[in-house]
Motif scaffolding. Structure first.
Motif, mmCIF file in Angstrom:
data_model
loop_
_atom_site.group_PDB
_atom_site.id
_atom_site.type_symbol
_atom_site.label_atom_id
_atom_site.label_comp_id
_atom_site.label_asym_id
_atom_site.label_seq_id
_atom_site.Cartn_x
_atom_site.Cartn_y
_atom_site.Cartn_z
ATOM 1 N N TRP A 62 73.486 25.629 -0.289
ATOM 2 C CA TRP A 62 72.718 26.861 -0.489
ATOM 3 C C TRP A 62 73.169 27.604 -1.745
ATOM 4 O O TRP A 62 72.338 28.045 -2.552
ATOM 5 C CB TRP A 62 72.865 27.760 0.745
ATOM 6 N N ILE A 63 74.488 27.719 -1.949
ATOM 7 C CA ILE A 63 74.997 28.430 -3.129
ATOM 8 C C ILE A 63 74.572 27.724 -4.412
ATOM 9 O O ILE A 63 74.192 28.359 -5.405
ATOM 10 C CB ILE A 63 76.533 28.552 -3.061
ATOM 11 N N CYS A 64 74.606 26.395 -4.400
ATOM 12 C CA CYS A 64 74.176 25.638 -5.580
ATOM 13 C C CYS A 64 72.689 25.857 -5.850
ATOM 14 O O CYS A 64 72.265 26.043 -7.007
ATOM 15 C CB CYS A 64 74.469 24.149 -5.395
ATOM 16 N N LEU A 65 71.890 25.837 -4.800
ATOM 17 C CA LEU A 65 70.441 26.055 -4.969
ATOM 18 C C LEU A 65 70.159 27.469 -5.464
ATOM 19 O O LEU A 65 69.264 27.685 -6.298
ATOM 20 C CB LEU A 65 69.722 25.803 -3.637
ATOM 21 N N LEU A 75 79.977 30.567 -9.233
ATOM 22 C CA LEU A 75 79.725 29.299 -8.539
ATOM 23 C C LEU A 75 80.997 28.481 -8.429
ATOM 24 O O LEU A 75 81.336 27.970 -7.355
ATOM 25 C CB LEU A 75 78.653 28.505 -9.287
ATOM 26 N N TRP A 76 81.740 28.374 -9.515
ATOM 27 C CA TRP A 76 82.947 27.550 -9.526
ATOM 28 C C TRP A 76 84.093 28.231 -8.790
ATOM 29 O O TRP A 76 84.952 27.563 -8.219
ATOM 30 C CB TRP A 76 83.323 27.227 -10.968
ATOM 31 N N GLY A 77 84.089 29.553 -8.802
ATOM 32 C CA GLY A 77 85.115 30.273 -8.055
ATOM 33 C C GLY A 77 84.974 30.078 -6.554
ATOM 34 O O GLY A 77 85.961 29.862 -5.849
ATOM 35 N N ILE A 78 83.720 30.126 -6.065
ATOM 36 C CA ILE A 78 83.488 30.073 -4.623
ATOM 37 C C ILE A 78 83.523 28.645 -4.077
ATOM 38 O O ILE A 78 83.540 28.446 -2.869
ATOM 39 C CB ILE A 78 82.137 30.749 -4.274
ATOM 40 N N THR A 79 83.554 27.650 -4.974
ATOM 41 C CA THR A 79 83.595 26.253 -4.537
ATOM 42 C C THR A 79 84.887 25.563 -4.990
ATOM 43 O O THR A 79 85.788 25.320 -4.192
ATOM 44 C CB THR A 79 82.373 25.484 -5.071
ATOM 45 N N VAL A 80 85.006 25.271 -6.289
ATOM 46 C CA VAL A 80 86.136 24.483 -6.803
ATOM 47 C C VAL A 80 87.468 25.215 -6.648
ATOM 48 O O VAL A 80 88.428 24.692 -6.075
ATOM 49 C CB VAL A 80 85.897 24.106 -8.282
ATOM 50 N N VAL A 81 87.534 26.460 -7.173
ATOM 51 C CA VAL A 81 88.787 27.211 -7.105
ATOM 52 C C VAL A 81 89.146 27.513 -5.652
ATOM 53 O O VAL A 81 90.315 27.419 -5.244
ATOM 54 C CB VAL A 81 88.702 28.516 -7.936
ATOM 55 N N ALA A 82 88.136 27.877 -4.858
ATOM 56 C CA ALA A 82 88.380 28.197 -3.445
ATOM 57 C C ALA A 82 88.961 26.999 -2.698
ATOM 58 O O ALA A 82 89.944 27.127 -1.964
ATOM 59 C CB ALA A 82 87.078 28.647 -2.785
ATOM 60 N N ALA A 83 88.353 25.818 -2.900
ATOM 61 C CA ALA A 83 88.859 24.615 -2.214
ATOM 62 C C ALA A 83 90.247 24.252 -2.711
ATOM 63 O O ALA A 83 91.134 23.883 -1.925
ATOM 64 C CB ALA A 83 87.890 23.456 -2.427
ATOM 65 N N GLY A 84 90.477 24.373 -4.030
ATOM 66 C CA GLY A 84 91.778 24.028 -4.586
ATOM 67 C C GLY A 84 92.897 24.912 -4.068
ATOM 68 O O GLY A 84 93.985 24.430 -3.731
ATOM 69 N N THR A 85 92.630 26.218 -3.964
ATOM 70 C CA THR A 85 93.662 27.136 -3.486
ATOM 71 C C THR A 85 93.828 27.082 -1.972
ATOM 72 O O THR A 85 94.811 27.616 -1.438
ATOM 73 C CB THR A 85 93.344 28.582 -3.903
#
Length: 345
Positions: free
Chosen positions: A324-327, A219-229
């Motif tokens: 959707w990913i969060c749900l 979850l954190w890879g596909i959202t937080v890390v993805a946006a940061g990189t």
């Protein structure tokens, strides 16, 4: 308190990545001028590869240092979705004029990127078919080997060759008298070290977010890390769009995604030797990426421009994806039954 600490780490790490990427962008652009590269090649190869270094670092660090290949893959797919939906949308909204494309961008860059998505999906499928991993559950797992990832790497070599052909007849018009290539190469090397430090902070933050909240690192890879990189790609493309260089801004996005899919994920496997991929999750994610790519292609193809209304639609699609990913992660919906659930312990 621990969550706030790692949130601060993620914010600082993103800033470090942004700073390193600014140096990298500057060096890449000046080296492109020095070596007399056309605008579309500069955007699709030199600047795109440079701005994709955070994603490459994410896969290598998460796989080699933390043993989290799935986190690296999630970050790559999430970054590709961010790049293909959010960055063009923001560019379309901030551009003083309509964000224009051209036939080379639509019929070469966009279509080659579609092929890249298909080839990576095939690579995942071949891993599940020819190297299945029995985990005793419903998930379809496959082992990716070094031999298997040569297929996407070979396609990227073909992409570079096609781009090289475009440089043969190009005549540069930029004044290069003030450029010192040796200095620019040193600046690029320094920027890469800064980016690696920032990415390590993002990966550690993602892993700790998962541990603290009992959620999978996916979850954190596909959202937080993805946006940061993806910050480097965003700044490069937005700056080009504000300077009325729509072709370069979109070429950077497509070139960066092509590099992410065909090089970054295979490099993670080459480093680790082998890596297990969950095809039951990878297939739906690649389907979403395919849909987003087709949507952007159709929007660019209509009158060879991306309108502000279309930009808002792209942003809406990305918001829908994140929700959707969060749900899915918190088991509110179950469209992807094998998506890693929250840690019940």
């Amino acid at each position: 308190m621990e969550f706030l600490f790692w949130s601060l780490v993620a914010i600082i790490a993103t800033g470090v990545v942004w700073k390193g990427s600014g140096l990298l962008e500057s060096a890449s652009e000046r080296l492109s001028a020095w070596y007399n590269l056309p605008e579309i090649v500069q955007g699709a190869i030199v600047v795109a590869v440079g701005s994709s270094f955070p994603e490459l670092s994410t896969v290598v660090i998460s796989t080699l240092v933390h043993g989290e290949f799935e986190l690296g893959v999630a970050a790559i797919v999430g970054s590709a979705l961010f790049n293909i939906m959010v960055i063009p949308a923001v560019c379309g909204l901030v551009s003083q004029k309509q964000l224009r494309a051209n036939r080379d961008l639509v019929y070469k860059e966009a279509q080659f990127y579609m092929i890249a998505v298909a080839v990576l999906t095939l690579t995942f499928a071949f891993a599940a078919i020819y190297n299945p991993v029995n985990n005793g559950g419903p998930a379809i797992l496959g082992e990716m080997t070094r031999w298997l990832v040569l297929m996407p790497l070979a396609l990227y070599a073909l992409y570079v060759f096609v781009q090289y052909q475009d440089t043969m007849d190009h005549t540069g018009t930029v004044d290069t008298r003030g450029i010192r290539p040796g200095k620019e190469w040193l600046k690029m090397a320094l920027s890469l070290l800064i980016i690696v430090a920032g990415v390590e902070g993002l990966v550690r933050a993602a892993i700790n977010f998962g541990d603290i909240l009992g959620t999978p690192s996916f979850l954190w890879g596909i959202t937080v890390v993805a946006a940061g990189t993806s910050i480097p790609d965003a700044f490069v493309s937005v700056r080009a769009a504000r300077n009325d260089r729509g072709v370069a801004s979109i070429a950077n996005v497509l070139g960066s995604n092509t590099f992410d899919l065909l090089v970054c994920i295979p490099v993670g496997v080459l480093v680790a030797g082998t890596a297990v991929v969950n095809f039951s999750v990878a297939a739906p994610m690649m389907a979403v990426l395919t849909f987003a790519t087709v949507a952007l292609f159709l929007m660019m193809r209509t009158h060879m421009m991306l309108t502000r209304v279309e930009s808002v639609v792209l942003l809406g699609l990305y918001v829908f994806f994140v929700v959707w990913i969060c749900l899915e992660t918190f088991a509110v919906v179950d469209w992807v039954p094998t998506l890693p659930p929250p840690d019940s312990g």
